[in-house]
Design an enzyme around this catalytic site. Structure first.
Site, mmCIF file in Angstrom:
data_model
loop_
_atom_site.group_PDB
_atom_site.id
_atom_site.type_symbol
_atom_site.label_atom_id
_atom_site.label_comp_id
_atom_site.label_asym_id
_atom_site.label_seq_id
_atom_site.Cartn_x
_atom_site.Cartn_y
_atom_site.Cartn_z
ATOM 1 N N SER A 109 0.848 -1.228 -0.013
ATOM 2 C CA SER A 109 0.168 0.143 0.104
ATOM 3 C C SER A 109 0.907 1.174 0.065
ATOM 4 O O SER A 109 2.097 1.125 0.727
ATOM 5 C CB SER A 109 -0.715 0.080 1.252
ATOM 6 O OG SER A 109 -1.410 1.352 1.297
ATOM 7 N N TYR B 78 -0.519 -0.009 10.335
ATOM 8 C CA TYR B 78 -0.921 -0.572 9.155
ATOM 9 C C TYR B 78 0.214 -0.197 8.248
ATOM 10 O O TYR B 78 0.601 -1.015 7.575
ATOM 11 C CB TYR B 78 -2.264 -0.146 8.590
ATOM 12 C CG TYR B 78 -2.521 -0.334 7.192
ATOM 13 C CD1 TYR B 78 -2.994 -1.699 6.894
ATOM 14 C CD2 TYR B 78 -2.797 0.474 6.160
ATOM 15 C CE1 TYR B 78 -3.489 -1.944 5.545
ATOM 16 C CE2 TYR B 78 -3.228 0.127 4.943
ATOM 17 C CZ TYR B 78 -3.468 -1.179 4.657
ATOM 18 O OH TYR B 78 -3.736 -1.297 3.114
HETATM 19 N N1 LIG Z 1 -9.118 -0.606 -0.321
HETATM 20 C C1 LIG Z 1 -7.679 0.123 -0.190
HETATM 21 O O1 LIG Z 1 -8.422 1.449 -0.493
HETATM 22 C C2 LIG Z 1 -6.523 -0.132 -0.248
HETATM 23 C C3 LIG Z 1 -5.359 0.517 -0.481
HETATM 24 C C4 LIG Z 1 -4.282 0.407 -0.447
HETATM 25 C C5 LIG Z 1 -3.845 -1.316 -0.288
HETATM 26 N N2 LIG Z 1 -5.054 -2.022 -0.054
HETATM 27 C C6 LIG Z 1 -4.616 -3.538 0.116
HETATM 28 O O2 LIG Z 1 -5.310 -4.252 -0.921
HETATM 29 C C7 LIG Z 1 -5.468 -5.661 -0.373
HETATM 30 C C8 LIG Z 1 -6.901 -5.897 -0.405
HETATM 31 O O3 LIG Z 1 -7.804 -5.170 0.261
HETATM 32 P P1 LIG Z 1 -9.392 -4.722 0.214
HETATM 33 O O4 LIG Z 1 -9.602 -3.255 0.101
HETATM 34 O O5 LIG Z 1 -9.879 -5.565 -0.947
HETATM 35 O O6 LIG Z 1 -9.881 -5.090 1.503
HETATM 36 P P2 LIG Z 1 -10.322 -6.319 2.171
HETATM 37 O O7 LIG Z 1 -11.453 -7.013 1.840
HETATM 38 O O8 LIG Z 1 -10.439 -6.293 3.712
HETATM 39 O O9 LIG Z 1 -9.207 -7.501 1.884
HETATM 40 C C9 LIG Z 1 -8.565 -8.115 2.716
HETATM 41 C C10 LIG Z 1 -8.206 -9.550 2.680
HETATM 42 O O10 LIG Z 1 -7.572 -10.116 3.459
HETATM 43 C C11 LIG Z 1 -7.894 -11.322 3.935
HETATM 44 N N3 LIG Z 1 -7.223 -11.792 5.191
HETATM 45 C C12 LIG Z 1 -7.080 -10.946 6.321
HETATM 46 N N4 LIG Z 1 -6.232 -11.506 7.277
HETATM 47 C C13 LIG Z 1 -6.097 -12.899 6.858
HETATM 48 C C14 LIG Z 1 -5.445 -13.927 7.377
HETATM 49 N N5 LIG Z 1 -4.979 -14.014 8.567
HETATM 50 N N6 LIG Z 1 -5.586 -14.975 6.658
HETATM 51 C C15 LIG Z 1 -6.171 -15.222 5.444
HETATM 52 N N7 LIG Z 1 -6.556 -14.051 4.790
HETATM 53 C C16 LIG Z 1 -6.692 -12.865 5.570
HETATM 54 C C17 LIG Z 1 -9.385 -10.924 4.370
HETATM 55 O O11 LIG Z 1 -10.020 -12.277 4.304
HETATM 56 P P3 LIG Z 1 -11.550 -12.443 5.072
HETATM 57 O O12 LIG Z 1 -12.419 -12.086 3.782
HETATM 58 O O13 LIG Z 1 -11.554 -13.920 5.668
HETATM 59 O O14 LIG Z 1 -11.571 -11.265 6.236
HETATM 60 C C18 LIG Z 1 -9.718 -10.269 3.279
HETATM 61 O O15 LIG Z 1 -10.285 -10.892 1.936
HETATM 62 C C19 LIG Z 1 -5.218 -5.553 1.372
HETATM 63 O O16 LIG Z 1 -3.658 -6.074 1.377
HETATM 64 C C20 LIG Z 1 -5.047 -3.958 1.403
HETATM 65 O O17 LIG Z 1 -4.076 -3.606 2.413
HETATM 66 C C21 LIG Z 1 -6.291 -1.715 -0.124
#
Ligand SMILES: NC(=O)c1ccc[n+]([C@@H]2O[C@H](COP(=O)([O-])OP(=O)(O)OC[C@H]3O[C@@H](n4cnc5c(N)ncnc54)[C@H](OP(=O)(O)O)[C@@H]3O)[C@@H](O)[C@H]2O)c1
Ligand SMILES: Cc1cc2nc3c(=O)[nH]c(=O)nc-3n(C[C@H](O)[C@H](O)[C@H](O)COP(=O)(O)OP(=O)(O)OC[C@H]3O[C@@H](n4cnc5c(N)ncnc54)[C@H](O)[C@@H]3O)c2cc1C
Lengths: 441, 245
Positions: free
Chosen positions: B137, B150
């Site tokens: 990120s 984070y």
């Molecule tokens: N959205 C943004 O603006 C943004 C910006 C920069 C970076 N990111 C990064 O993009 C990635 C995806 O994020 P997102 O926005 O789509 O949010 P999200 O839906 O919260 O995705 C995070 C995923 O990680 C999984 N996860 C967390 N802990 C885990 C564990 N211990 N074992 C297995 N799976 C685990 C979660 O699984 P569960 O479904 O089981 O909870 C969820 O599916 C993340 O790495 C986030 O940091 C997002």
């Protein structure tokens, strides 16, 4: 957040939710005092806005099953028609009925009971729907079809989200041999000729006319009537026949900023119209057009709604009964030409028969026009409303953003029945949109 | 010709699903790995119907690092591309109060993702090919008061990916670091994000597929974030510590 329909008028401050599962959706239905479902926001006005709870369905968008023997697809309501085409056209299937944009959800197509260029022949979207699952005010899910729970089915097709939240549907796709359309164009110098052309081509699968609504007197209703047929394998030249579902993917253009309001004054519209007319006139002979250019010419310009400028635009679309169509259309076109408020897009089409409790089409003709929002065009629209009512016509709620409740009641006796149905099932207080409130539906 | 499989770690996230759809639409079989993987049954059917590829589901817990070797060994086929989407934003305020919560955020964004990619890296290195994609990120580019727990874990993950790339560059293994700015997903739902800086998951997925094909090293998305973060990184600490950003 600020929310509007495709016309970007009106813009309302609304709370939105994006459930990702049916359970999350049910929690919202049970906890929000009232709400409306929203698909992909392609309705022009305020049909898919509830200021206290607008429920976006685009994350409930999975395909569930497909039967290649019957062409039946079962899918969740948030699936886009464009997704269906992307997945199934390469396998020889195309939507049975499609509106002029592929960026609509299945739920939106059902709720507005959309029509396509084949309405005169195949009817509205309803005719390809085998069944739907609808969540009611108590969170319960009812499966209804033309056979089972038919009243629910009837009122939900064309019910603009006011009978519950559509969750899933089974629809039948059309089998096609290629991704191409054989298009022919008929030049119609005036309205009478255009209507004669429509009546003479009732067998054509697709027909629609682009109409120059600034033509006056002898040119009033000057049209290009465009007919289309799905090309068969044999219709293709050898090059295309080798890969009948392959068409070049066009680069998408997008309109990044709002056009200044003066860009669309009647002069530019006049020039556009003349050019289009003469370009069309040179290509009347049958030729092959790829599906995307044929059905969705506007989708190639993402965000084209911005060319109308910041104030947004409104669409007027009415349907007139057959016996009143010529008189009604003449009066409407004369009024528009007199006002000189050019419409960028003006479309005329013959509708066929239609059933259902509250769907828009009727056996006759439909006219659709876009206008920039100004005091002058809003006044013109009031006039057009009156002319439509005088000729026994009605209005398309998926395009409406400004009609008065009295206008709706005067145009469509079914409105009162629809409201009574809502009252008796406890929907009125729970499923509400800014439009349903404006129209007292 | 059957294309090689793509593994998605954290497949229940919006970005993970979008990436899976993207590769499936290009004809790759996909392996969806997540906690409670069986909840992805409907998505599996959806992807198979839409794209005509095979989709398999795999139970995966990023924090159970001791299971990662066995997890990789049990995959039906070693993937050609592995995309780690796992992450946890948490609440900064809670992370300040509750050190256990903070550790969980640190481990979910750094330890877990780094561990699984380390295992895959060794297999890929032995095979001499493959692409490892880590979704980090822009928050890792500089620690800020509003989300440094984070952000610091993401910074660790970004550094890990950079080192991995350096190690594997001559071994035929490609490492791609993805640095999203704002993405409209479950993680950010309800946050008031600026529209011009916020991407849809599908756009991120397209960018990832392009970067995998183009063997890119580091991708910011939307690209404007590269510039934004360049500026933010260059603000002198003396000034930065007083800013509210
Ligand atoms: N959205 C943004 O603006 C943004 C910006 C920069 C970076 N990111 C990064 O993009 C990635 C995806 O994020 P997102 O926005 O789509 O949010 P999200 O839906 O919260 O995705 C995070 C995923 O990680 C999984 N996860 C967390 N802990 C885990 C564990 N211990 N074992 C297995 N799976 C685990 C979660 O699984 P569960 O479904 O089981 O909870 C969820 O599916 C993340 O790495 C986030 O940091 C997002
Ligand atoms: C360029 C363009 C061309 C068009 N051409 C045509 C055309 O040729 N023919 C035609 O008929 N229409 C046409 N339309 C209108 C469009 O097809 C309809 O407005 C359609 O309903 C939009 O679908 P949507 O998914 O965007 O729904 P939205 O605009 O989000 O919602 C429309 C209505 O459907 C309801 N709704 C949506 N999803 C659900 C659900 N899951 N459950 C219950 N209710 C729901 C909403 O409450 C609302 O009342 C056109 C629109 C555009 C922008």
């Amino acid at each position: 957040m600020k929310l509007s329909g495709w016309g970007r008028y009106p813009v309302l401050e609304a709370r939105t939710h994006r459930p990702r599962s049916v359970d999350a959706l049910r929690n919202l239905v049970l906890s929000e005092p009232n709400l409306i479902a929203r698909g992909n926001g392609r309705a022009y006005g305020d049909s898919a806005i509830n200021t206290s709870a607008t429920i976006e369905t685009r994350h409930i968008n999975r395909m569930i099953a497909f039967d290649p023997a019957s062409g039946q697809l079962v899918a969740e309501a948030g699936v886009l028609l464009g997704d269906i085409i992307a997945a199934f056209l390469p396998r020889g299937w195309f939507p049975m009925v499609t509106p002029g944009t592929k960026f609509v959800t299945l739920g939106g197509a059902i709720a507005a009971d959309v029509h396509g260029k084949n309405h005169h022949k195949d009817g509205s979207f309803r005719s390809c729907v085998d069944w739907i699952d609808v969540m009611g005010p108590d969170g319960g899910i009812r499966r209804c079809s033309p056979q089972d729970d038919a009243a629910m089915f009837d009122h939900t097709l064309g019910g603009m989200g006011l009978t519950g939240v559509i969750l899933r549907a089974a629809i039948r796709l059309r089998s096609v041999e290629t991704a191409w359309i054989r298009q022919t164009t008929i030049l119609a110098p005036n309205l009478k000729a255009a209507m004669a052309a429509f009546e003479a081509t009732q067998d054509a699968t697709y027909s629609v006319a682009w109409i120059d609504c600034l033509g006056t007197r002898g040119n009033l209703g000057r049209c290009l009537v465009m007919l289309g047929e799905h090309a068969t394998h044999r219709d293709l030249p050898t090059g295309k026949a080798q890969a009948p579902f392959q068409t070049k993917t066009k680069r998408k253009l997008s309109v990044p900023i709002d056009f200044p309001a003066f860009a669309l004054n009647s002069l530019t519209v006049r020039a556009f119209n003349a050019l289009y007319y003469w370009a069309g006139a040179r290509k009347t002979a049958e030729h092959l057009v790829d599906w995307d250019s044929y059905f969705y010419p506007l989708d190639a310009i993402l965000g084209w709604n911005r060319i109308y400028g910041r104030k947004g635009f409104v669409q007027f679309q009415c349907a007139l009964p057959l016996d009143q169509s010529e008189a009604g259309l003449t009066a409407l076109l004369a009024e528009i030409a007199k006002a000189g408020s050019g419409s960028f897009l003006a479309v005329l089409k013959r509708f066929g028969k239609q059933d259902s409790a509250f769907s828009f089409p009727m056996d006759g003709y439909t006219l659709a026009l876009d206008f920039t929002v100004t005091r002058k065009t809003l006044a013109l629209l009031e006039q057009l409303d009156q002319i439509t009512i005088e000729h026994g016509g009605r209005f398309y709620l998926a395009k409406d953003s400004r009609m008065r409740a009295e206008t709706l009641r005067a145009s469509d006796t079914r409105a009162a029945d629809f409201r009574a149905h809502r009252d008796s099932h406890g929907y009125t207080s729970r499923f509400r949109s800014a439009q349903s409130e404006r129209l007292a539906l | 010709m059957i294309k090689p499989p793509v593994l998605i770690l954290g497949a229940r996230s919006d970005i993970g699903k979008a990436v899976a759809h993207k590769f499936a639409s290009l004809g790759h079989p996909v392996q969806l790995a997540a906690r409670n993987a069986s909840t992805l049954e409907a998505d599996k059917t959806d992807m198979e119907l839409r794209h005509g590829v095979s989709v398999t589901l795999h139970e995966f817990e990023a924090l159970a690092t001791e299971t990662h070797d066995a997890f990789v060994a049990a995959l039906p086929q070693l993937p050609e591309v592995a995309v780690c989407v796992v992450g946890l934003m948490g609440q900064q305020a809670e992370n300040e109060r509750d050190i256990q919560a903070a550790c969980r955020v640190m481990r979910s964004n750094y330890e877990g993702p780094a561990s699984i990619l380390a295992v895959l890296a060794n297999s890929f290195e032995a095979r001499g090919s493959g692409t490892l994609v880590g979704i980090s990120s822009v928050a890792g580019d500089r620690g800020r008061a509003t989300n440094y727990v984070y952000g610091s874990a993401k910074a660790g993950f970004t550094a890990f990916l950079s080192g991995l790339r350096n190690r594997l560059a001559k071994r035929g293994v490609h490492v791609l670091t993805v640095l999203p700015g704002f993405v409209s997903t479950q993680m950010t739902e309800g946050m008031d994000l600026p529209a011009k800086l916020t991407a849809e998951p599908g756009e991120v997925a397209d960018a990832i597929a392009r970067a995998v094909a183009g063997r890119k090293d580091v991708v910011y998305f939307r690209p404007i974030w590269r510039l934004i973060m360049l500026i933010i990184r260059n603000i002198p600490e003396r000034v930065f510590k007083r800013l509210k950003i």
